[in-house]
Design an enzyme around this catalytic site. Structure first.
Site, mmCIF file in Angstrom:
data_model
loop_
_atom_site.group_PDB
_atom_site.id
_atom_site.type_symbol
_atom_site.label_atom_id
_atom_site.label_comp_id
_atom_site.label_asym_id
_atom_site.label_seq_id
_atom_site.Cartn_x
_atom_site.Cartn_y
_atom_site.Cartn_z
ATOM 1 N N ASN A 1 -24.969 30.610 -48.923
ATOM 2 C CA ASN A 1 -25.313 30.782 -47.603
ATOM 3 C C ASN A 1 -26.356 30.156 -47.088
ATOM 4 O O ASN A 1 -26.286 29.392 -45.861
ATOM 5 C CB ASN A 1 -25.398 32.154 -47.180
ATOM 6 N N ARG B 1 -8.105 27.613 -41.886
ATOM 7 C CA ARG B 1 -8.668 27.476 -43.179
ATOM 8 C C ARG B 1 -7.578 28.055 -44.058
ATOM 9 O O ARG B 1 -7.048 29.034 -43.896
ATOM 10 C CB ARG B 1 -9.887 28.092 -43.625
ATOM 11 N N ARG C 1 -15.200 23.469 -40.032
ATOM 12 C CA ARG C 1 -16.279 23.261 -40.783
ATOM 13 C C ARG C 1 -16.112 23.360 -42.197
ATOM 14 O O ARG C 1 -15.840 24.479 -42.941
ATOM 15 C CB ARG C 1 -17.667 23.539 -40.113
ATOM 16 N N HIS D 1 -9.159 28.239 -33.198
ATOM 17 C CA HIS D 1 -9.779 29.049 -34.167
ATOM 18 C C HIS D 1 -8.722 30.495 -34.165
ATOM 19 O O HIS D 1 -8.854 31.526 -35.189
ATOM 20 C CB HIS D 1 -10.985 29.672 -33.847
ATOM 21 N N TYR E 1 -11.724 39.181 -48.327
ATOM 22 C CA TYR E 1 -12.075 39.393 -46.848
ATOM 23 C C TYR E 1 -11.370 40.384 -46.093
ATOM 24 O O TYR E 1 -10.327 40.553 -46.443
ATOM 25 C CB TYR E 1 -11.834 38.170 -46.009
ATOM 26 N N ARG F 1 -21.780 42.007 -38.730
ATOM 27 C CA ARG F 1 -22.130 41.852 -40.060
ATOM 28 C C ARG F 1 -22.974 40.828 -40.119
ATOM 29 O O ARG F 1 -23.824 40.704 -41.053
ATOM 30 C CB ARG F 1 -20.586 40.968 -40.741
ATOM 31 N N HIS G 1 -14.989 41.036 -41.926
ATOM 32 C CA HIS G 1 -14.478 39.731 -41.258
ATOM 33 C C HIS G 1 -13.552 40.082 -39.866
ATOM 34 O O HIS G 1 -13.407 39.301 -38.898
ATOM 35 C CB HIS G 1 -13.608 38.896 -42.180
#
Length: 700
Positions: free
Chosen positions: A59, A383, A413, A443, A477, A573, A601
């Site tokens: 992170n 992703r 990204r 997205h 997730y 979160r 998530h």
């Protein structure tokens, strides 16, 4: 910045204080501090604590590569405008440096004083070269010759050899040698090959002992610098700016431009230099000068560096030191007949990872690919995993002659290269591949299957999710997905895909809220409605679950709601710049954060709406980029039982009896794990893992 905020259509119009926002960067660091607190928690299984240390490091790498890099770029370009918190980039960088130094030393102490000793007690030892016995050293000599020596290149630094380029996130050894012929001291750099494991076992069979790879290389420096005297060696690591800049309006080929930019990513400016605290002043001076590092960019920490590599240790075959295994269940609604007939009968809401991703989302697309009644599939991919069965299903569908349209977001990204490869593979199979919308990232999480059913009608079967179509992350997730064949959902998803693949300025949908055209406006309208209802004495309440809350306009609207007496519950979160519990501003706002085994998530939005609750799930966080610069989609949940279940989940997260972090008015987070009676509070994820009633959220 003016302290006056545009008033909401209803409610108070008092001036809001200038200091009502916290720093986004500090909010993110406090999130990573919460991850570190999990690593420090001795009640958590030992290997999971090691994994949280690894997550903390990963992170932090990304934080420097993107957030710190962005601040430095603003300074370099002269855009030194103060943030909403009032801090200019230079002052903010100094605050970040102080806080990050503190966190990295705290991480090192957690590893050295707590996790490493506990691992030793459990028979897992991370040992340095000096702790190895003769047999282990002999084995590693052979390992070095076979697996390391061919990959390693020493780079001398002198008048004929300029200082070599140090790539981002690479682990290196700074070496000082002396030539015995003329007593000259020379500096050299040895890069640790990225293809090598972070830790190496000093024996042919697993024995619970691990040696940092840099120690193995350091022990063999005399072979790399034959005839030289090795005076000293120190590990160091560089983090660089890894944000990409592609002008989509100025390029004819986005994929080629992005590939070129990915090559340049390796050469971005330095944003952090990590060194072991034992490094000599002389060697540090050389690194500082050659790399152009400023004092605030230098982080001296106890070794070993790059604790992200502890993920390798966390994967050790010691199940008794990890969380108990969880087998996801198949939703009851999908076990009672054909998948498409089930969805045709009622909408189904699934909750991952408690409910299986493989037997729901993967199965949905796999069946669509094999079903001769299916004529077309449309899919967004942001992703996905390296061996994605979803991509394979889309390829199978195209090979079977079905019309397959895939929108691949190649600007996701750190997944840009993977997505380019998937896009080309899909194109080769005959899929129609679209690379997103110019100026926006796509997205939203959408899938649509068009099927000619037994009644002769073409029917649209849709999936709208909160998470990526990624089987790997779906196991860790937490996300929701709605399966629907309702005509209004099908029409909405069709219209949105047409907007993504063609030209459209459609703004309003039936059951979707879509960014950037209408999502911000829609959320503000619903907050305004809660204010109006509160002032009329009708039921008014707002419950929101997101990953990040940093959008100032939305936050100001929530402040106005609080001032109007609306109860606001926020489950965040990550980064949160809202100040909670401030008298006169936000005393009706509560903010909670839950971290644990699974990464929370999903995004959920619940508005009391008088006596007719509005409940939404979708892909959007409350950040300017999500609301203004991305294509996002929320879908309204229409089934009353599903609404009640989602409200129940929100209430469970906010309950005083549930373990969580609570945001204090000063911006700090306080962890609450035990009640006043000393007994453990409820672990929300354990509750969901063990309570099928909470997990199966389906129509009646």
């Amino acid at each position: 910045m003016s302290t006056e905020s545009a008033p909401t259509p209803a409610g108070p119009t008092t001036e809001l204080p200038a200091d009502r926002f916290m720093d986004r960067e500090e909010g993110w660091l406090r999130f990573n501090q919460r991850v570190l607190e999990l690593a420090e928690d001795e009640d958590i299984p030992l290997l999971e604590r090691a994994r949280f240390l690894a997550i903390f490091s990963s992170n932090l790498d990304e934080f420097f590569m993107v957030r710190v890099a962005g601040l430095k770029r603003r300074l370099a370009t002269g855009l030194a405008v103060a943030s909403s918190s009032g801090h200019r980039p230079r002052a903010l960088l100094e605050r970040i440096s102080l806080f990050t130094h503190e966190l990295m030393l705290r991480q090192a102490a957690c590893f050295e004083d707590s996790v490493a000793p506990a691992l030793r007690d459990a028979g897992i030892r991370i040992v340095r070269w000096g702790e190895l016995d003769d047999d282990e050293r002999e084995y590693l000599h052979g390992y070095f010759l076979r697996s390391v020596y061919p990959l390693v290149t020493p780079f001398a630094v002198d008048s004929a050899h300029p200082f070599p380029y140090i790539s981002g996130r690479s682990l290196n050894l700074a070496v000082t040698v002396r030539d015995p012929l003329d007593e000259r001291r020379m500096f050299a750099r040895v890069k640790v090959p990225s293809s090598l494991p972070r830790f190496i076992e000093p024996g042919p069979r697993p024995g619970g002992r691990f040696v940092p790879v840099e120690d193995v290389i350091a022990a063999h420096l005399p072979q790399l610098f034959e005839g030289m005297q090795i005076l000293e060696h120190h590990a160091f690591r560089v983090t660089r700016n890894a944000d990409l800049e592609v002008d989509e309006d100025e390029t004819d080929d986005l994929v080629t431009s992005l590939e070129n930019e990915l090559l340049r990513r390796r050469f971005g400016p330095l944003v952090r230099l990590e060194v072991e605290e034992t490094i000599s002043a002389e060697v540090l001076s050389i690194l500082t000068e050659e790399l152009g590092a400023e004092e605030e960019e230098i982080y001296r920490v106890p070794g070993p560096l790059n604790l992200a590599g502890l993920a390798q240790i966390a994967d050790a075959d010691r199940p008794e030191l990890r969380f108990q295994p969880m087998v996801p269940v198949e939703p009851r609604a999908l076990t009672m007949g054909d998948l498409f007939s089930t969805i045709r009968g009622r909408e189904v809401l699934v909750h991952h990872p408690y409910e299986s991703f493989a037997t729901t989302t993967e199965r949905f697309l796999a069946m669509a690919a094999a079903d001769p009644a299916v004529v077309a599939i449309k899919q967004t991919l942001y992703r996905t995993s390296g061996d994605s069965p979803i991509v394979e299903a889309l390829i199978e569908a195209a090979n079977a002659g079905k019309e397959v349209v895939v929108l691949v977001e190649i600007k996701a990204r750190f997944d840009e290269q993977n997505n380019i490869q998937w896009a080309r593979k899909l194109e080769l199979a005959g899929c129609h591949v679209v690379y997103g919308v110019v100026g926006l990232k796509t997205h939203c999480k959408l899938s649509m299957v068009i099927r000619k059913d037994d009644d002769g009608l073409l029917r649209r079967y849709c999936h709208v999710g909160t998470g990526n179509y990624n089987p790997s992350t779906a196991r860790i997730y937490e996300d929701f997905g709605l399966f629907s064949s309702e005509p209004e959902v099908g029409e909405d998803v069709s219209d949105l895909f047409n907007s993504l693949t063609g030209f459209s300025r459609k703004k309003h949908y039936r059951r979707l809220l879509v960014a950037p055209a209408a999502l911000r406006e829609g959320l503000l309208q619903q907050i305004s409605q809660e204010i109006e209802n509160s002032l009329k004495g009708d039921p008014a309440r707002i419950r929101i679950k997101v990953n990040s809350l940093v959008d100032e306009e939305i936050i100001d609207a929530l402040y106005r709601a609080s001032q109007a007496g609306v109860g606001v519950d926020l489950w965040v979160r990550g980064s949160c710049v809202l100040r909670a519990g401030v008298p006169g501003l936000s005393e009706n706002i509560r903010v909670r954060s839950i971290l644990g085994r699974f990464l929370e998530h999903s995004r959920i939005f619940v508005f009391a709406n008088g006596w007719r609750p509005q409940v939404w799930i979708g892909s959007a966080d409350l950040m300017p980029r999500n609301l203004d610069r991305r294509v996002e989609a929320l879908v309204r949940i229409s089934d009353p039982e599903q609404c009640r279940r989602l409200v129940g989940l929100m209430d469970l997260a906010m309950a005083a009896t549930t373990s969580s972090w609570r945001l204090e008015p000063d911006g700090t987070w306080t962890r609450h794990t035990h009640g006043e009676d000393g007994l453990p509070l409820v672990d929300l994820q354990d509750s969901l893992r063990g309570d099928r009633h909470l997990r199966v959220v389906e129509g009646g």
